[in-house]
Design an enzyme around this catalytic site. Structure first.
Site, PDB file in Angstrom:
ATOM      1  N   THR A   1      21.476  49.229  50.247  1.00 16.38           N
ATOM      2  CA  THR A   1      20.954  47.892  49.925  1.00 16.38           C
ATOM      3  C   THR A   1      21.901  47.094  49.036  1.00 16.38           C
ATOM      4  O   THR A   1      21.691  45.899  48.830  1.00 16.38           O
ATOM      5  CB  THR A   1      19.607  48.018  49.168  1.00 16.38           C
ATOM      6  OG1 THR A   1      19.823  48.891  48.051  1.00 16.38           O
ATOM      7  CG2 THR A   1      18.522  48.595  50.053  1.00 16.38           C
TER       8      THR A   1
ATOM      9  N   MET B   1      25.731  45.775  47.277  1.00 15.06           N
ATOM     10  CA  MET B   1      26.798  44.882  47.744  1.00 15.06           C
ATOM     11  C   MET B   1      27.783  45.631  48.659  1.00 15.06           C
ATOM     12  O   MET B   1      28.091  45.166  49.762  1.00 15.06           O
ATOM     13  CB  MET B   1      27.516  44.358  46.493  1.00 15.06           C
ATOM     14  CG  MET B   1      28.336  43.152  46.685  1.00 15.06           C
ATOM     15  SD  MET B   1      27.358  41.763  47.250  1.00 15.06           S
ATOM     16  CE  MET B   1      28.656  40.789  47.960  1.00 15.06           C
ATOM     17  N   VAL B   2      28.251  46.793  48.208  1.00 17.61           N
ATOM     18  CA  VAL B   2      29.192  47.552  49.049  1.00 17.61           C
ATOM     19  C   VAL B   2      28.440  48.111  50.259  1.00 17.61           C
ATOM     20  O   VAL B   2      28.976  48.149  51.369  1.00 17.61           O
ATOM     21  CB  VAL B   2      29.890  48.667  48.244  1.00 17.61           C
ATOM     22  CG1 VAL B   2      30.777  49.516  49.147  1.00 17.61           C
ATOM     23  CG2 VAL B   2      30.721  48.057  47.133  1.00 17.61           C
TER      24      VAL B   2
ATOM     25  N   CYS C   1      39.533  49.686  44.477  1.00 13.60           N
ATOM     26  CA  CYS C   1      39.988  48.574  45.333  1.00 13.60           C
ATOM     27  C   CYS C   1      41.368  48.024  44.978  1.00 13.60           C
ATOM     28  O   CYS C   1      42.068  47.505  45.852  1.00 13.60           O
ATOM     29  CB  CYS C   1      38.942  47.460  45.314  1.00 13.60           C
ATOM     30  SG  CYS C   1      38.324  47.073  43.678  1.00 13.60           S
TER      31      CYS C   1
ATOM     32  N   GLN D   1      42.456  40.119  40.231  1.00 12.27           N
ATOM     33  CA  GLN D   1      41.395  40.703  41.051  1.00 12.27           C
ATOM     34  C   GLN D   1      40.247  39.724  41.290  1.00 12.27           C
ATOM     35  O   GLN D   1      39.780  39.034  40.376  1.00 12.27           O
ATOM     36  CB  GLN D   1      40.869  41.985  40.373  1.00 12.27           C
ATOM     37  CG  GLN D   1      41.956  43.038  40.272  1.00 12.27           C
ATOM     38  CD  GLN D   1      41.492  44.351  39.676  1.00 12.27           C
ATOM     39  OE1 GLN D   1      42.243  44.963  38.933  1.00 12.27           O
ATOM     40  NE2 GLN D   1      40.293  44.795  39.998  1.00 12.27           N
TER      41      GLN D   1
ATOM     42  N   GLU E   1      39.410  50.009  34.632  1.00 12.59           N
ATOM     43  CA  GLU E   1      40.204  49.738  35.842  1.00 12.59           C
ATOM     44  C   GLU E   1      41.660  50.203  35.683  1.00 12.59           C
ATOM     45  O   GLU E   1      42.251  50.760  36.613  1.00 12.59           O
ATOM     46  CB  GLU E   1      40.151  48.232  36.127  1.00 12.59           C
ATOM     47  CG  GLU E   1      40.641  47.838  37.493  1.00 12.59           C
ATOM     48  CD  GLU E   1      39.584  48.009  38.582  1.00 12.59           C
ATOM     49  OE1 GLU E   1      38.517  48.581  38.325  1.00 12.59           O
ATOM     50  OE2 GLU E   1      39.858  47.559  39.707  1.00 12.59           O
TER      51      GLU E   1
ATOM     52  N   LYS F   1      41.910  53.915  36.018  1.00  7.36           N
ATOM     53  CA  LYS F   1      41.702  54.327  37.415  1.00  7.36           C
ATOM     54  C   LYS F   1      42.968  54.082  38.228  1.00  7.36           C
ATOM     55  O   LYS F   1      43.411  54.954  38.985  1.00  7.36           O
ATOM     56  CB  LYS F   1      40.535  53.532  38.039  1.00  7.36           C
ATOM     57  CG  LYS F   1      39.172  54.089  37.714  1.00  7.36           C
ATOM     58  CD  LYS F   1      38.097  53.380  38.518  1.00  7.36           C
ATOM     59  CE  LYS F   1      37.319  52.446  37.651  1.00  7.36           C
ATOM     60  NZ  LYS F   1      36.288  51.674  38.324  1.00  7.36           N
TER      61      LYS F   1
ATOM     62  N   ARG G   1      40.688  39.814  35.931  1.00  9.84           N
ATOM     63  CA  ARG G   1      39.745  39.184  36.877  1.00  9.84           C
ATOM     64  C   ARG G   1      40.089  37.704  36.936  1.00  9.84           C
ATOM     65  O   ARG G   1      40.245  37.057  35.886  1.00  9.84           O
ATOM     66  CB  ARG G   1      38.308  39.378  36.372  1.00  9.84           C
ATOM     67  CG  ARG G   1      37.259  38.922  37.356  1.00  9.84           C
ATOM     68  CD  ARG G   1      37.061  39.882  38.507  1.00  9.84           C
ATOM     69  NE  ARG G   1      36.472  41.152  38.096  1.00  9.84           N
ATOM     70  CZ  ARG G   1      36.480  42.248  38.849  1.00  9.84           C
ATOM     71  NH1 ARG G   1      37.067  42.234  40.043  1.00  9.84           N
ATOM     72  NH2 ARG G   1      35.941  43.362  38.409  1.00  9.84           N
TER      73      ARG G   1
ATOM     74  N   HIS H   1      42.488  41.175  46.303  1.00  5.37           N
ATOM     75  CA  HIS H   1      43.169  41.532  45.052  1.00  5.37           C
ATOM     76  C   HIS H   1      44.683  41.404  45.255  1.00  5.37           C
ATOM     77  O   HIS H   1      45.231  41.874  46.269  1.00  5.37           O
ATOM     78  CB  HIS H   1      42.867  42.983  44.670  1.00  5.37           C
ATOM     79  CG  HIS H   1      41.463  43.224  44.178  1.00  5.37           C
ATOM     80  ND1 HIS H   1      40.545  42.232  43.951  1.00  5.37           N
ATOM     81  CD2 HIS H   1      40.838  44.393  43.837  1.00  5.37           C
ATOM     82  CE1 HIS H   1      39.412  42.764  43.509  1.00  5.37           C
ATOM     83  NE2 HIS H   1      39.559  44.074  43.437  1.00  5.37           N
TER      84      HIS H   1
ATOM     85  N   ASN I   1      39.669  43.460  48.977  1.00  6.33           N
ATOM     86  CA  ASN I   1      39.097  44.463  48.068  1.00  6.33           C
ATOM     87  C   ASN I   1      37.798  45.076  48.561  1.00  6.33           C
ATOM     88  O   ASN I   1      37.518  46.244  48.261  1.00  6.33           O
ATOM     89  CB  ASN I   1      38.874  43.853  46.681  1.00  6.33           C
ATOM     90  CG  ASN I   1      38.098  42.567  46.704  1.00  6.33           C
ATOM     91  OD1 ASN I   1      38.539  41.587  47.303  1.00  6.33           O
ATOM     92  ND2 ASN I   1      36.949  42.553  46.083  1.00  6.33           N
TER      93      ASN I   1
END
Ligand SMILES: NC(=O)c1ccc[n+]([C@@H]2O[C@H](COP(=O)([O-])OP(=O)(O)OC[C@H]3O[C@@H](n4cnc5c(N)ncnc54)[C@H](OP(=O)(O)O)[C@@H]3O)[C@@H](O)[C@H]2O)c1
Length: 352
Positions: free
Chosen positions: A15, A17-18, A151, A177, A203, A206, A236, A243, A329
């Site tokens: 359900t 966003m991704v 991403c 991004q 981020e 990662k 951002r 991105h 992304n």
């Protein structure tokens, strides 16, 4: 690869966003058929169309809209599960599915850095799938967890991969991004419009660690990261999708020429291209000659959002070579990456 019938798949976090990007990307897929969606107790028992608002362009796909969302427990779900699960609950839920024998192809960050979990980019490190039997032995489960990168990491690593033959010493990457990377509702409009926010929690770490793992090897049944220094600075910016990563690279044994770098990028192909996997871009890295490209608005969504676009390769007066890379992304950086991972696993007979 010819299939007698499509492979049924489910989405954990279907359900969100991704999850919606997965639903969209899987529409009309020649091998995979979406039959199951899992989410939280808030959504379980409702049809998708009643559980969530569709946040992507166009209408919610009709077939998916009628699927009744389940709670995120194994039992009646198909063997192949994509995961777009909220990170706060992904660890336990993905493990429960792997324990119950499911193949979990995850977009969540939770298991990416574990030494027996492939952090897979099929064009770069398909050999990391050899971690699956090790993972099964270590964890005592019949299923498996396979992950795709963050991403911004995938944009950086796909742009770097053609240059691996020159030997890396250090990489510096500064990202710009898109807001879609923060999910929905994401960054408040009052903060991001006409602005740059020079901090995205977690981020940079990662990008640094995942890049070393992806470009590294599997040794003695463990992922062994490449010993290359990586410094990332993440920002951002007021861009909807795509991105951009401004990158400088130092090579271990002397710099290749600018033309050698461009040529390596143009020629780069991987197993997904050789095997013509359904979601594989014809060229994983598209080198752009124009001096003002790539640009996220003009380029990121081209070719189904699956390649990385690179331009402006030039000499770097501090390191050796610098360039700009750009990728979609939420497609190559999320749903498309996971689907390509599952396609490679299907081809390698790793879904049974
Ligand atoms: N947004 C991006 O571009 C992006 C990019 C790369 C990776 N990711 C990663 O992908 C994952 C999903 O991100 P997102 O932006 O799609 O998040 P999201 O829109 O908030 O969706 C989260 C999903 O997790 C479900 N969920 C939340 N709590 C749960 C619980 N206790 N039990 C079972 N299900 C639960 C939600 O179900 P309900 O609808 O029922 O609450 C929803 O389906 C995250 O791990 C994120 O870090 C996101």
């Amino acid at each position: 690869m010819a299939l007698n019938r499509p492979i049924e798949v489910g989405i954990l976090g279907g359900t969100g966003m991704v999850g919606q990007h997965f639903i969209s990307f899987l529409q009309g897929h020649p091998w995979f058929k979406l039959v199951w969606l899992g989410a939280s107790d808030r959504s379980a028992g409702k049809k998708l169309k009643d559980a969530t608002a569709w946040r992507l362009e166009g209408a919610m796909p009709c077939d998916a809209a009628e699927i009744v969302v389940s709670d995120s427990k194994p039992g009646h779900a198909p063997k192949l599960m994509f995961s777009a699960m909220d990170a706060s609950v992904a660890t336990e839920i993905e493990q429960a599915f792997a324990q119950a024998g499911h193949i979990v192809v995850s977009n969540s960050r939770n298991h990416r850095m574990e030494l027996d979990v492939p952090l897979l980019v099929p064009e770069i490190n398909p050999d990391h799938l050899s971690l699956i039997p090790v993972q099964r032995k270590n964890r005592g489960w019949k299923g498996a967890i396979v992950t795709n990168p963050n991403c911004s990491t995938i944009v950086l690593t796909l742009a770097l991969a053609p240059l691996a033959k020159f030997g890396f010493e250090a990489v510096m990457a500064a990202t710009m991004q898109a807001v879609s990377g923060a999910g929905y509702p994401g960054v408040p409009s009052i903060d991001i419009l006409g602005n740059v926010i020079p901090y995205i929690g977690g981020e940079e770490e990662k990008m640094q660690q995942e890049t070393q793992k992806i470009l590294g090897k599997v040794q003695d049944g463990k992922a062994a990261p490449l010993s290359m220094k990586v410094s990332a600075q993440c920002h951002r910016v007021s861009v909807a999708d795509g991105h951009t990563v401004a990158t400088s690279v130092k090579f271990a044994s002397g710099a290749p020429s600018v033309e050698e770098v461009r040529q390596a990028m143009r020629e780069f192909r991987g197993i997904p291209q050789q095997r013509e996997l359904p979601s594989a871009p014809a060229q994983p890295v598209i080198y752009m000659e124009e001096q003002d490209r790539p640009q996220p608005r003009r380029d990121a969504a081209r070719e189904n959002g699956m390649p990385v676009f690179v331009g402006r390769v030039r000499n770097c007066p501090v390191l050796d070579i610098k360039f700009v890379a750009c990728g979609h992304n939420t497609i190559r950086g999320a749903a498309g990456a996971a689907v390509l991972n599952a396609e490679l696993m299907a081809c390698e007979d790793l879904l049974s």
